[in-house]
Motif scaffolding. Structure first.
Motif, PDB file in Angstrom:
ATOM      1  N   UNK A  73       0.905  -1.114  -0.049  1.00  0.00           N
ATOM      2  CA  UNK A  73      -0.068   0.016  -0.200  1.00  0.00           C
ATOM      3  C   UNK A  73       0.859   1.312  -0.005  1.00  0.00           C
ATOM      4  N   UNK A  74       0.859   2.087  -1.113  1.00  0.00           N
ATOM      5  CA  UNK A  74       1.765   2.998  -1.018  1.00  0.00           C
ATOM      6  C   UNK A  74       1.579   4.178   0.047  1.00  0.00           C
ATOM      7  N   UNK A  75       0.459   4.153   0.456  1.00  0.00           N
ATOM      8  CA  UNK A  75       0.404   5.281   1.676  1.00  0.00           C
ATOM      9  C   UNK A  75       0.814   4.838   2.828  1.00  0.00           C
ATOM     10  N   UNK A  76       0.798   3.530   3.076  1.00  0.00           N
ATOM     11  CA  UNK A  76       1.314   2.888   4.228  1.00  0.00           C
ATOM     12  C   UNK A  76       2.957   3.131   4.288  1.00  0.00           C
ATOM     13  N   UNK A  77       3.411   2.813   3.030  1.00  0.00           N
ATOM     14  CA  UNK A  77       4.891   2.950   3.019  1.00  0.00           C
ATOM     15  C   UNK A  77       5.401   4.088   2.931  1.00  0.00           C
ATOM     16  N   UNK A  78       4.716   4.999   2.515  1.00  0.00           N
ATOM     17  CA  UNK A  78       5.193   6.429   2.586  1.00  0.00           C
ATOM     18  C   UNK A  78       4.993   6.941   4.239  1.00  0.00           C
ATOM     19  N   UNK A  79       3.948   6.551   4.869  1.00  0.00           N
ATOM     20  CA  UNK A  79       3.693   7.043   6.072  1.00  0.00           C
ATOM     21  C   UNK A  79       4.653   6.162   6.952  1.00  0.00           C
ATOM     22  N   UNK A  80       5.200   5.157   6.985  1.00  0.00           N
ATOM     23  CA  UNK A  80       6.179   4.419   7.611  1.00  0.00           C
ATOM     24  C   UNK A  80       7.488   5.069   7.427  1.00  0.00           C
ATOM     25  N   UNK A  81       7.544   5.454   5.936  1.00  0.00           N
ATOM     26  CA  UNK A  81       8.993   6.110   5.873  1.00  0.00           C
ATOM     27  C   UNK A  81       9.235   7.637   6.308  1.00  0.00           C
ATOM     28  N   UNK A  82       8.149   8.222   6.642  1.00  0.00           N
ATOM     29  CA  UNK A  82       8.108   9.434   7.087  1.00  0.00           C
ATOM     30  C   UNK A  82       7.994   9.561   8.544  1.00  0.00           C
TER      31      UNK A  82
END
Length: 127
Positions: A73-82
């Motif tokens: 899920x791109x949103x989850x990946x970005x959220x975790x990276x941030x």
């Protein structure tokens, strides 16, 4: 479900194919489809065997479900990276000092020659 096809859709495709091909050509096309399916299965099993042979013992250790792109899920990946980064202190505009202007050392020449730069170069032998 193969490629999003349900039993109803497959039956409808088969019925339309039977009507379009007719009873004369339908057995030949069914036989060709069956031979293509067998060849595709043999190709996949050969490819799987070759991958297993080339990867060696590590092939069985790989958890293939974690590599499935449908789970990402791109949103989850970005959220975790941030969220993994340490919090950054915010800076307001009043805290920023303006930079001192730097005088140019050499004049910048325009790549386009205008009438003030002198006459346009002309080669009398070119025409």
């Amino acid at each position: 479900m193969i490629f999003g096809l349900t039993i109803e859709k497959l039956l409808l495709i088969g019925l339309v194919a039977a009507l379009l091909l007719g009873p004369e050509r339908l057995p030949r096309y069914a036989e060709a489809l069956a031979s293509f399916t067998k060849r595709a299965r043999e190709w996949v099993s050969t490819a799987r065997t070759r991958v297993r042979d080339e990867m060696g013992e590590d092939f069985d250790d790989v958890d293939w479900r974690t590599l499935d792109p449908r789970q990402y899920d791109p949103r989850r990946i970005i959220r975790e990276a941030l969220l993994d980064d340490a919090p950054v202190a915010s800076v307001t505009a009043s805290q920023v000092q303006p930079a001192a202007p730097v005088p140019p050392t050499t004049p910048v020449r325009s790549p386009f020659r205008g009438p003030l730069d002198g006459p346009t170069p002309y080669d009398s032998e070119s025409t």
